[in-house]
Design an enzyme around this catalytic site. Structure first.
Site, mmCIF file in Angstrom:
data_model
loop_
_atom_site.group_PDB
_atom_site.id
_atom_site.type_symbol
_atom_site.label_atom_id
_atom_site.label_comp_id
_atom_site.label_asym_id
_atom_site.label_seq_id
_atom_site.Cartn_x
_atom_site.Cartn_y
_atom_site.Cartn_z
ATOM 1 N N TYR A 294 32.288 33.300 -23.565
ATOM 2 C CA TYR A 294 33.365 32.424 -24.034
ATOM 3 C C TYR A 294 32.857 31.548 -25.181
ATOM 4 O O TYR A 294 33.522 31.412 -26.222
ATOM 5 C CB TYR A 294 33.833 31.564 -22.856
ATOM 6 C CG TYR A 294 34.979 30.619 -23.149
ATOM 7 C CD1 TYR A 294 36.286 31.080 -23.229
ATOM 8 C CD2 TYR A 294 34.745 29.253 -23.322
ATOM 9 C CE1 TYR A 294 37.333 30.199 -23.474
ATOM 10 C CE2 TYR A 294 35.784 28.369 -23.566
ATOM 11 C CZ TYR A 294 37.076 28.846 -23.637
ATOM 12 O OH TYR A 294 38.116 27.979 -23.889
ATOM 13 N N SER B 244 36.963 25.292 -28.746
ATOM 14 C CA SER B 244 36.740 24.643 -27.454
ATOM 15 C C SER B 244 35.492 23.776 -27.581
ATOM 16 O O SER B 244 34.699 23.974 -28.507
ATOM 17 C CB SER B 244 36.492 25.735 -26.400
ATOM 18 O OG SER B 244 35.920 25.190 -25.230
HETATM 19 P P1 NAD Z 1 46.979 28.829 -20.394
HETATM 20 O O1 NAD Z 1 46.462 29.878 -19.491
HETATM 21 O O2 NAD Z 1 47.840 27.735 -19.853
HETATM 22 O O3 NAD Z 1 47.750 29.504 -21.628
HETATM 23 C C1 NAD Z 1 47.242 30.644 -22.282
HETATM 24 C C2 NAD Z 1 48.385 31.600 -22.603
HETATM 25 O O4 NAD Z 1 47.817 32.701 -23.302
HETATM 26 C C3 NAD Z 1 49.111 32.145 -21.370
HETATM 27 O O5 NAD Z 1 50.510 32.014 -21.519
HETATM 28 C C4 NAD Z 1 48.689 33.608 -21.334
HETATM 29 O O6 NAD Z 1 49.701 34.462 -20.808
HETATM 30 C C5 NAD Z 1 48.431 33.884 -22.814
HETATM 31 N N1 NAD Z 1 47.541 35.031 -23.012
HETATM 32 C C6 NAD Z 1 46.404 35.331 -22.319
HETATM 33 N N2 NAD Z 1 45.897 36.487 -22.762
HETATM 34 C C7 NAD Z 1 46.718 36.926 -23.767
HETATM 35 C C8 NAD Z 1 46.731 38.072 -24.601
HETATM 36 N N3 NAD Z 1 45.799 39.029 -24.499
HETATM 37 N N4 NAD Z 1 47.719 38.198 -25.519
HETATM 38 C C9 NAD Z 1 48.686 37.248 -25.614
HETATM 39 N N5 NAD Z 1 48.740 36.160 -24.834
HETATM 40 C C10 NAD Z 1 47.759 35.994 -23.921
HETATM 41 O O7 NAD Z 1 45.678 28.229 -21.079
HETATM 42 P P2 NAD Z 1 45.468 27.022 -22.100
HETATM 43 O O8 NAD Z 1 44.582 26.079 -21.383
HETATM 44 O O9 NAD Z 1 46.731 26.545 -22.705
HETATM 45 O O10 NAD Z 1 44.581 27.768 -23.203
HETATM 46 C C11 NAD Z 1 45.012 27.995 -24.523
HETATM 47 C C12 NAD Z 1 43.793 28.087 -25.433
HETATM 48 O O11 NAD Z 1 43.057 26.853 -25.342
HETATM 49 C C13 NAD Z 1 42.782 29.178 -25.069
HETATM 50 O O12 NAD Z 1 42.290 29.755 -26.265
HETATM 51 C C14 NAD Z 1 41.679 28.422 -24.355
HETATM 52 O O13 NAD Z 1 40.449 29.070 -24.476
HETATM 53 C C15 NAD Z 1 41.699 27.122 -25.134
HETATM 54 N N6 NAD Z 1 41.100 25.964 -24.477
HETATM 55 C C16 NAD Z 1 41.648 25.436 -23.329
HETATM 56 C C17 NAD Z 1 41.058 24.324 -22.747
HETATM 57 C C18 NAD Z 1 41.606 23.705 -21.487
HETATM 58 O O14 NAD Z 1 40.889 22.911 -20.866
HETATM 59 N N7 NAD Z 1 42.824 23.982 -21.090
HETATM 60 C C19 NAD Z 1 39.923 23.754 -23.325
HETATM 61 C C20 NAD Z 1 39.407 24.307 -24.500
HETATM 62 C C21 NAD Z 1 40.010 25.416 -25.070
#
Ligand code: NAD
Length: 248
Positions: free
Chosen positions: A152, A139
């Protein structure tokens, strides 16, 4: 022969969109998630694109669940070529000294231990098969310091560290391991947050040199490239944030 990918957090957001992009390349997908309904819906959509896909319910912070998603994928597809080690949670956004220990443990359990367990067992399966390619999700909070994301940020800096060190140990054996560092991307989670806090959306956009939030498609294209094509990129953390962290 078709290639196979495991995607954790594959039922939503970055994981789901990347699954669709990989399917366009003919890659079969194991969708790993705690969310069963969205996981099964994702699998149906992947099958409509003409690839094979299965849903495996797993909590990535539980080592038995991790072993199970690796075993089930090998049973069904025979090998693991690509791994998008992506499941993660953001936490409450509370200031660190107001955060309770349970929340710290939960974020570390999912984002850091979950990613390490995945690398431990997927990496082993890949090496038995001559190698593979991995993308870990860090991230912006994994490459710069930011308020309200101490735990985080610790886990995401950890992702950057494990990515580099794995390469030091296993690149010679055929593992390619990279990370991505996305800024705010409009996944369902982030969209909902900004719908509830429209002024925060404005200030987030204003802080990004390109003056727009990222889209899941921006990230899916990068991950697909890193997994399937970028043969001589290894140990890198690629920022994908419209210039945000490079201008801090
Ligand atoms: P999201 O919530 O849309 O998707 C995350 C998915 O992970 C969900 O389907 C959830 O059910 C699943 N999940 C959560 N806990 C879990 C567990 N213990 N075991 C298995 N599955 C689990 O979020 P996203 O934005 O797609 O995030 C995905 C990754 O990207 C994460 O690691 C997040 O930290 C990272 N990220 C997101 C952003 C953003 O702005 N969206 C920015 C930087 C990093």
């Amino acid at each position: 022969m078709s290639k196979t990918a495991i995607i954790t957090g594959g039922a939503s957001g970055l994981g789901q969109t990347t699954a669709f992009y990989l399917a366009e390349e003919g890659v079969n997908v194991s969708v790993v998630d705690i969310s069963e309904d969205s996981g099964n819906e994702t699998v149906e959509k992947l099958k409509e694109k003409g690839v094979d896909a299965i849903f495996i319910k797993a909590d990535v912070s539980k080592v038995e669940d991790v072993k199970n998603y690796v075993d089930k994928t090998l049973e069904h597809f025979g090998s693991i070529d690509y791994f998008f080690n992506n499941a993660g949670i953001s936490g409450s956004g509370k200031k660190f000294l107001e955060t309770d220990i349970q929340e710290i443990d939960q974020i570390v359990g999912i984002n850091l231990l979950g990613a390490l367990y995945g690398l431990r067992y997927v990496g082993e399966a890949m090496l038995k098969n001559g190698g593979g390619s991995i993308v870990n999700t860090a991230s912006s909070a994994g490459v710069i310091g930011q308020a309200s994301v101490v735990t985080y940020g610790a886990t995401k800096h950890g992702i950057v560290g494990m990515t580099k060190s794995l390469v030091a140990e296993y690149a010679k054996d055929g593992l390619r391991v990279n990370a991505i560092a996305p800024g705010p991307i409009q996944t369902p989670m982030v969209k909902k947050f900004f719908e509830d806090n429209p002024d925060m959306k404005e200030s987030a956009e204003a802080g990004i040199p390109q003056k727009r939030l990222g889209q899941p498609e921006d990230v899916a294209e990068l991950v697909t490239f890193l997994l399937t094509k970028a043969d001589y990129i290894n140990g890198e953390t690629v920022r994908i944030d419209g210039g945000f962290t490079n201008t801090k």
